[in-house]
Design a protein around this motif. Structure first.
Motif, PDB file in Angstrom:
ATOM      1  N   GLN A  88       0.770  -1.261   0.047  1.00  0.00           N
ATOM      2  CA  GLN A  88      -0.071   0.196  -0.073  1.00  0.00           C
ATOM      3  C   GLN A  88       0.909   1.270  -0.006  1.00  0.00           C
ATOM      4  O   GLN A  88       2.019   1.402   0.326  1.00  0.00           O
ATOM      5  N   LYS A  89       0.004   2.334  -0.424  1.00  0.00           N
ATOM      6  CA  LYS A  89       1.136   3.551  -0.591  1.00  0.00           C
ATOM      7  C   LYS A  89       1.005   4.429   0.989  1.00  0.00           C
ATOM      8  O   LYS A  89       2.071   4.993   0.981  1.00  0.00           O
ATOM      9  N   ARG A  90       0.380   3.996   1.744  1.00  0.00           N
ATOM     10  CA  ARG A  90       0.319   4.484   3.140  1.00  0.00           C
ATOM     11  C   ARG A  90       0.468   3.121   3.939  1.00  0.00           C
ATOM     12  O   ARG A  90      -0.545   2.350   4.254  1.00  0.00           O
ATOM     13  N   ARG A  91       1.493   2.875   4.664  1.00  0.00           N
ATOM     14  CA  ARG A  91       1.967   1.548   5.299  1.00  0.00           C
ATOM     15  C   ARG A  91       3.039   2.023   6.450  1.00  0.00           C
ATOM     16  O   ARG A  91       3.443   2.938   6.261  1.00  0.00           O
ATOM     17  N   GLY A  92       2.779   0.985   7.301  1.00  0.00           N
ATOM     18  CA  GLY A  92       3.482   0.854   8.701  1.00  0.00           C
ATOM     19  C   GLY A  92       3.749  -0.280   9.266  1.00  0.00           C
ATOM     20  O   GLY A  92       2.738  -1.298   9.096  1.00  0.00           O
ATOM     21  N   VAL A  93       4.207  -0.287  10.366  1.00  0.00           N
ATOM     22  CA  VAL A  93       4.627  -1.380  11.336  1.00  0.00           C
ATOM     23  C   VAL A  93       4.204  -0.799  12.924  1.00  0.00           C
ATOM     24  O   VAL A  93       5.051   0.210  13.010  1.00  0.00           O
ATOM     25  N   ILE A  94       3.505  -1.462  13.603  1.00  0.00           N
ATOM     26  CA  ILE A  94       3.546  -1.326  15.060  1.00  0.00           C
ATOM     27  C   ILE A  94       3.652  -2.498  15.519  1.00  0.00           C
ATOM     28  O   ILE A  94       2.740  -3.549  15.711  1.00  0.00           O
ATOM     29  N   TYR A  95       4.915  -2.719  16.318  1.00  0.00           N
ATOM     30  CA  TYR A  95       5.070  -4.212  16.874  1.00  0.00           C
ATOM     31  C   TYR A  95       5.055  -4.004  18.491  1.00  0.00           C
ATOM     32  O   TYR A  95       5.786  -3.132  19.112  1.00  0.00           O
ATOM     33  N   PRO A  96       4.215  -4.754  19.003  1.00  0.00           N
ATOM     34  CA  PRO A  96       4.046  -4.602  20.292  1.00  0.00           C
ATOM     35  C   PRO A  96       4.777  -5.674  21.199  1.00  0.00           C
ATOM     36  O   PRO A  96       4.492  -6.859  20.877  1.00  0.00           O
ATOM     37  N   MET A  97       5.883  -5.334  21.651  1.00  0.00           N
ATOM     38  CA  MET A  97       6.777  -6.249  22.212  1.00  0.00           C
ATOM     39  C   MET A  97       6.477  -6.884  23.711  1.00  0.00           C
ATOM     40  O   MET A  97       6.799  -6.316  24.711  1.00  0.00           O
ATOM     41  N   GLN A  98       5.590  -7.997  23.546  1.00  0.00           N
ATOM     42  CA  GLN A  98       4.986  -8.622  24.792  1.00  0.00           C
ATOM     43  C   GLN A  98       4.409  -9.686  24.298  1.00  0.00           C
ATOM     44  O   GLN A  98       4.121 -10.148  23.378  1.00  0.00           O
ATOM     45  N   THR A  99       4.294 -10.610  25.337  1.00  0.00           N
ATOM     46  CA  THR A  99       3.850 -11.878  25.365  1.00  0.00           C
ATOM     47  C   THR A  99       2.239 -11.936  25.603  1.00  0.00           C
ATOM     48  O   THR A  99       1.713 -11.208  26.803  1.00  0.00           O
ATOM     49  N   PHE A 100       1.310 -12.269  24.650  1.00  0.00           N
ATOM     50  CA  PHE A 100      -0.135 -12.135  24.789  1.00  0.00           C
ATOM     51  C   PHE A 100      -0.661 -13.655  24.959  1.00  0.00           C
ATOM     52  O   PHE A 100      -0.532 -14.494  24.123  1.00  0.00           O
ATOM     53  N   SER A 101      -1.697 -13.649  25.817  1.00  0.00           N
ATOM     54  CA  SER A 101      -2.334 -14.698  26.114  1.00  0.00           C
ATOM     55  C   SER A 101      -3.667 -14.329  26.414  1.00  0.00           C
ATOM     56  O   SER A 101      -4.235 -13.173  26.870  1.00  0.00           O
ATOM     57  N   GLU A 133       1.997   4.372  26.154  1.00  0.00           N
ATOM     58  CA  GLU A 133       2.980   5.612  26.430  1.00  0.00           C
ATOM     59  C   GLU A 133       4.482   5.447  26.078  1.00  0.00           C
ATOM     60  O   GLU A 133       5.129   6.387  26.261  1.00  0.00           O
ATOM     61  N   ILE A 134       4.542   3.983  25.698  1.00  0.00           N
ATOM     62  CA  ILE A 134       6.258   3.647  25.281  1.00  0.00           C
ATOM     63  C   ILE A 134       6.245   3.389  23.591  1.00  0.00           C
ATOM     64  O   ILE A 134       5.962   2.266  23.312  1.00  0.00           O
ATOM     65  N   VAL A 135       6.651   4.321  22.858  1.00  0.00           N
ATOM     66  CA  VAL A 135       6.896   4.121  21.499  1.00  0.00           C
ATOM     67  C   VAL A 135       8.181   4.616  20.904  1.00  0.00           C
ATOM     68  O   VAL A 135       8.703   5.596  21.351  1.00  0.00           O
ATOM     69  N   TYR A 136       8.730   3.538  20.357  1.00  0.00           N
ATOM     70  CA  TYR A 136      10.244   3.761  19.790  1.00  0.00           C
ATOM     71  C   TYR A 136      10.110   3.602  18.371  1.00  0.00           C
ATOM     72  O   TYR A 136       9.272   2.922  17.692  1.00  0.00           O
ATOM     73  N   ALA A 137      10.996   4.487  17.566  1.00  0.00           N
ATOM     74  CA  ALA A 137      10.936   4.243  15.994  1.00  0.00           C
ATOM     75  C   ALA A 137      12.050   3.202  15.918  1.00  0.00           C
ATOM     76  O   ALA A 137      13.138   3.243  16.315  1.00  0.00           O
ATOM     77  N   MET A 138      11.893   2.200  14.996  1.00  0.00           N
ATOM     78  CA  MET A 138      12.615   1.034  14.606  1.00  0.00           C
ATOM     79  C   MET A 138      12.620   0.621  13.303  1.00  0.00           C
ATOM     80  O   MET A 138      11.598   0.326  12.952  1.00  0.00           O
ATOM     81  N   ASP A 139      13.525   0.419  12.591  1.00  0.00           N
ATOM     82  CA  ASP A 139      13.658  -0.103  11.141  1.00  0.00           C
ATOM     83  C   ASP A 139      13.306  -1.648  11.197  1.00  0.00           C
ATOM     84  O   ASP A 139      13.723  -2.221  12.211  1.00  0.00           O
ATOM     85  N   SER A 140      13.182  -2.013  10.077  1.00  0.00           N
ATOM     86  CA  SER A 140      12.901  -3.457  10.157  1.00  0.00           C
ATOM     87  C   SER A 140      13.985  -4.268  10.467  1.00  0.00           C
ATOM     88  O   SER A 140      13.667  -5.389  11.007  1.00  0.00           O
ATOM     89  N   ARG A 141      15.279  -4.084  10.028  1.00  0.00           N
ATOM     90  CA  ARG A 141      16.461  -4.900  10.341  1.00  0.00           C
ATOM     91  C   ARG A 141      16.649  -5.126  11.910  1.00  0.00           C
ATOM     92  O   ARG A 141      16.773  -5.941  12.361  1.00  0.00           O
ATOM     93  N   ARG A 142      16.444  -3.734  12.379  1.00  0.00           N
ATOM     94  CA  ARG A 142      16.670  -3.774  13.914  1.00  0.00           C
ATOM     95  C   ARG A 142      15.755  -4.263  14.463  1.00  0.00           C
ATOM     96  O   ARG A 142      15.743  -4.911  15.796  1.00  0.00           O
TER      97      ARG A 142
END
Length: 248
Positions: A88-101, A133-142
């Motif tokens: 898509q022309k407008r795209r992104g990633v939001i990765y929540p680093m947590q374990t979910f049950s 409240e906790i947001v970091y910018a990070m590219d795909s490789r990292r």
């Protein structure tokens, strides 16, 4: 992208992550349409403001292709999948680093979110900040390295709990007796580097204790894990001592 009744969100996914992100989106005031998983009979709406893909990693491309060319922002939530899988022309990633049950409540506002976009970072940041409240910018490789580290910290550690639970169950000992030890082990690394917090017979290379432990393990896979991890713990200690000795 605004919040509340002006932001229409299509959520694709049925699993643990989708369950929790759906709750978080609704609590943040978004109008949420749960579209189900990767297989559905009803086509996806084409006029939403935001599309959230929360399916298994292997299904992200298929779902993104189904969404197709839309004006809304399309994001996926996977740690190890690159941004450019989305066409898509407008795209992104939001990765929540947590374990979910599914059946365990979490405060999504305290979950770190790692975000990326090459077309609309402001909108991705805005969505993420409305959820946590906790947001970091990070590219795909990292981010892929972050995900790998999370596997070691969470998934592999939990498997160790499972092996311990099996040993205890066989003797009628409740797993709950391990909880103070587990809690302190986790708490220590808030103050100490993991290498500094390491204890146990492998650090000392107490062969008598380790030999006894190996004899107690009837399962060959458990023995292999014990030997491999013990050797790595001790080798790490030796590396640290060598590095310390080489310091000027």
């Amino acid at each position: 992208m605004g919040q509340g009744s002006h932001s229409r969100v299509v959520l694709i996914g049925r699993g643990n992550v989708a369950t929790h992100i759906g709750i978080a989106l609704e609590e943040a005031g978004y109008l949420l349409y749960r579209a189900g998983g990767k297989h559905r009979d009803v086509p996806l709406p084409k006029d939403a403001d935001l599309y959230v893909i929360a399916v298994t990693d292997s299904a992200i491309r298929q779902v993104a292709e189904e969404i197709g060319d839309v004006d809304g922002l399309v994001i996926h939530m996977a740690g190890s999948v690159p941004l450019d899988i989305l066409p898509q022309k407008r795209r992104g990633v939001i990765y929540p680093m947590q374990t979910f049950s599914r059946d365990r409540d979490l405060d999504f506002r305290r979950i770190p979110l790692f975000v990326e976009s090459d077309t609309d970072m402001d909108s991705v940041q805005h969505v993420a900040s409305s959820l946590s409240e906790i947001v970091y910018a990070m590219d795909s490789r990292r981010r892929s390295v972050l995900h790998l580290a999370a596997v070691f910290c969470c998934n592999f550690t939990n498997r160790m709990y499972g092996l311990a639970c099996d040993l205890l169950d066989a003797e009628g000992i409740p797993f709950s007796v391990m909880l103070p030890l587990i809690d302190e082990t986790a708490a220590k690394v808030h103050d100490l580097a993991p290498s500094k917090a390491q204890t146990g017979p492998a650090v000392r290379w107490d062969e008598g204790v380790m030999r006894k432990h190996l004899m107690m393990l009837a399962d060959s896979n458990a023995r292999d894990i014990y030997e491999l991890v013990s050797k790595d713990i001790h080798n790490d200690k030796l590396r640290l001592e060598e590095d310390k000795g080489n310091c000027p």
